[in-house]
Write an enzyme that holds these catalytic residues in place. Structure first.
Site, PDB file in Angstrom:
ATOM      1  N   ASN A  29     -18.759 -17.777  -2.517  1.00 10.43           N
ATOM      2  CA  ASN A  29     -19.093 -19.186  -2.333  1.00 10.43           C
ATOM      3  C   ASN A  29     -18.398 -20.045  -3.364  1.00 10.43           C
ATOM      4  O   ASN A  29     -18.143 -19.610  -4.481  1.00 10.43           O
ATOM      5  CB  ASN A  29     -20.596 -19.407  -2.498  1.00 10.43           C
ATOM      6  CG  ASN A  29     -21.366 -18.878  -1.313  1.00 10.43           C
ATOM      7  OD1 ASN A  29     -21.192 -19.347  -0.199  1.00 10.43           O
ATOM      8  ND2 ASN A  29     -22.186 -17.865  -1.567  1.00 10.43           N
ATOM      9  N   ILE A  30     -18.110 -21.279  -2.990  1.00 10.00           N
ATOM     10  CA  ILE A  30     -17.638 -22.242  -3.971  1.00 10.00           C
ATOM     11  C   ILE A  30     -18.841 -22.644  -4.817  1.00 10.00           C
ATOM     12  O   ILE A  30     -19.844 -23.101  -4.283  1.00 10.00           O
ATOM     13  CB  ILE A  30     -17.084 -23.508  -3.278  1.00 10.00           C
ATOM     14  CG1 ILE A  30     -15.901 -23.157  -2.381  1.00 10.00           C
ATOM     15  CG2 ILE A  30     -16.700 -24.547  -4.306  1.00 10.00           C
ATOM     16  CD1 ILE A  30     -15.330 -24.342  -1.625  1.00 10.00           C
ATOM     17  N   CYS A  55      -4.859 -27.060  -1.786  1.00  6.57           N
ATOM     18  CA  CYS A  55      -5.120 -25.636  -1.982  1.00  6.57           C
ATOM     19  C   CYS A  55      -3.937 -24.924  -1.332  1.00  6.57           C
ATOM     20  O   CYS A  55      -2.793 -25.292  -1.627  1.00  6.57           O
ATOM     21  CB  CYS A  55      -6.481 -25.247  -1.376  1.00  6.57           C
ATOM     22  SG  CYS A  55      -6.737 -25.842   0.307  1.00  6.57           S
TER      23      CYS A  55
END
Lengths: 170, 170
Positions: A78-79, A103
């Site tokens: 997860n971020i 990104c």
């Protein structure tokens, strides 16, 4: 067409002097330097940049920020919300703008960050997700959209208010 | 969420004070008036506006421009280049900005106009089409992309140069 310029794939204007895109390649450097006149770049991947990108940024006097995120991949990665907040703090600071966020594909990690900026602009979740999916196609992730919905923006709101960065333009 | 704002579907910042979207509905009016602070709207469909949109524009003091186009539908209907040039002339005039361009879905007619603006910015056709398809999905039209490629921009370049509207920001 001698003056042709090549924006990076998935490039778009976000708001004010904030831009988004996929990972810039050599053919995009002219556009970033001479058209967008970037002051900084925020990279959301943890890996080192290719030497040509490092050199370009240095030569063009563009400040590099890096907040390495792993992306919302199932089942357990997860971020972290704190990293997202740190990234927001870099982006919203007018001293860093014009700034480009990227990104790798400009879909997921970038899409999460833009979605959180839209929350600060008070956009409805429906329209935040509409935009997220437009850029993430054909790989929209429910987990990313859930991340945007669940992101706790109280820290960044406090920081942004204290610095007079709010309200964000429109 | 009392302050939630609702941008129209397919809404995006194009460049400078130029925006694009699908046909705005009542729930989008607040955003257009109070966030974008529009000075004008350019509608690309030939039909009359619904009374609520007419009233909104009048009440908000937003100038309405309309260049009715039929869209590039096979086999014989085409957007005339002259109409596209007339639309460009309205959009590029700084006195009309901030301006929102819209048709019905914000995909085809709007996409053609935005593509022609990108040509004036000297974007590569690859990246112009990348953007066109992002908004036209799932209904991208080869004819629209061909229209953008073939559009003769000598008239609008002459007009824009004479008025000092060039170069367009980035």
């Amino acid at each position: 067409m001698t003056n042709e310029v090549v924006p990076p794939e998935n490039f778009s204007h976000v708001v004010g002097e904030i831009y988004r895109s996929s990972f810039p390649r050599v053919e995009n450097f002219y556009f970033l330097k001479h058209r967008l006149k970037l002051k900084s770049v925020l990279v959301l991947i943890p890996e080192e940049l290719p030497p040509e990108n490092e050199e370009f940024l240095q030569e063009a006097g563009i400040q590099l920020f890096q907040v390495g995120m792993s992306g919302n991949k199932e089942p357990f990665v997860n971020i972290p919300g704190d990293e997202l907040t740190r990234a927001m703090e870099i982006v919203l600071n007018p001293q860093h703008q014009p700034i480009l966020i990227h990104c790798n594909r400009g879909k997921h990690r970038t899409g999460c960050l833009i979605g959180c900026i839209r929350k600060l602009q008070n956009w409805s979740l429906t329209m935040i997700f509409d935009e997220y999916r437009r850029f993430a196609f054909p790989k929209a992730r429910a987990l990313d959209q859930q991340f945007i919905e669940m992101y706790n923006d109280s820290d960044i709101k406090r920081i942004a208010s204290a610095n007079n960065w709010l309200p964000i333009q429109w």
